[in-house]
Design a protein around this motif. Structure first.
Motif, short mmCIF file in Angstrom:
data_model
loop_
_atom_site.label_atom_id
_atom_site.label_comp_id
_atom_site.label_asym_id
_atom_site.label_seq_id
_atom_site.Cartn_x
_atom_site.Cartn_y
_atom_site.Cartn_z
N LYS A 40 29.51 73.20 23.79
CA LYS A 40 30.18 71.74 23.63
C LYS A 40 29.54 71.00 22.33
O LYS A 40 29.95 69.80 22.39
CB LYS A 40 29.92 71.15 24.83
N THR B 25 26.19 68.06 23.74
CA THR B 25 26.34 66.96 24.21
C THR B 25 25.63 66.35 25.33
O THR B 25 25.84 65.28 25.79
CB THR B 25 27.92 66.73 24.62
N GLY B 26 24.54 67.21 25.80
CA GLY B 26 23.64 66.83 26.70
C GLY B 26 22.81 65.56 26.09
O GLY B 26 22.79 65.32 25.13
N GLU C 266 26.42 76.14 28.33
CA GLU C 266 27.32 75.38 28.16
C GLU C 266 27.28 74.05 27.47
O GLU C 266 28.28 73.72 26.56
CB GLU C 266 28.03 74.60 29.36
N ILE C 267 26.29 73.35 27.29
CA ILE C 267 25.96 72.39 26.36
C ILE C 267 25.83 72.58 25.24
O ILE C 267 26.42 71.77 24.26
CB ILE C 267 24.73 71.58 26.98
N GLU D 190 24.20 76.22 32.27
CA GLU D 190 24.33 74.99 32.30
C GLU D 190 23.71 74.77 30.60
O GLU D 190 24.45 73.96 29.67
CB GLU D 190 23.65 74.06 33.08
#
Length: 97
Positions: free
Chosen positions: A74, A77-78, A70-71, A67
């Motif tokens: 991107k 964007t967390g 992935e953040i 996770e």
């Protein structure tokens, strides 16, 4: 308590480097050696990490790592927080929902 003398041969570079570490903490090699023996006697164990740590993360940790990756992929964007208190307040508010 009768004193005993311990003599051992070690590489001169090892002695120099070990002395530097001991001195950083305010000890000399004799004091560190005595402390090592005292801890060995007190704990009935040799206070060295002789094992190879090859721990595998559990499934929950692997999922959290994926996770996070992935953040990051991107563009991060967390959520972000200015303080631990703010983060905990958010987590608690999410738990109430």
């Amino acid at each position: 308590m009768a004193a005993a003398t311990l003599t051992m041969r070690i590489d001169s570079d090892l002695k120099r480097d070990a002395s530097a570490v001991a001195e950083y903490y305010g000890f000399d090699l004799s004091g560190v050696t005595r402390a090592f023996y005292k801890q060995m006697v007190r704990d009935h164990a040799i206070p060295l990490d002789l094992g190879y740590s090859n721990e595998v993360p559990n499934e929950e940790t692997i999922a959290a790592m994926k996770e996070a990756e992935e953040i990051i992929a991107k563009g991060g964007t967390g959520r972000s927080f200015k303080s631990a208190e703010g983060m905990m307040a958010f987590i608690e508010s999410e738990a109430d929902e």
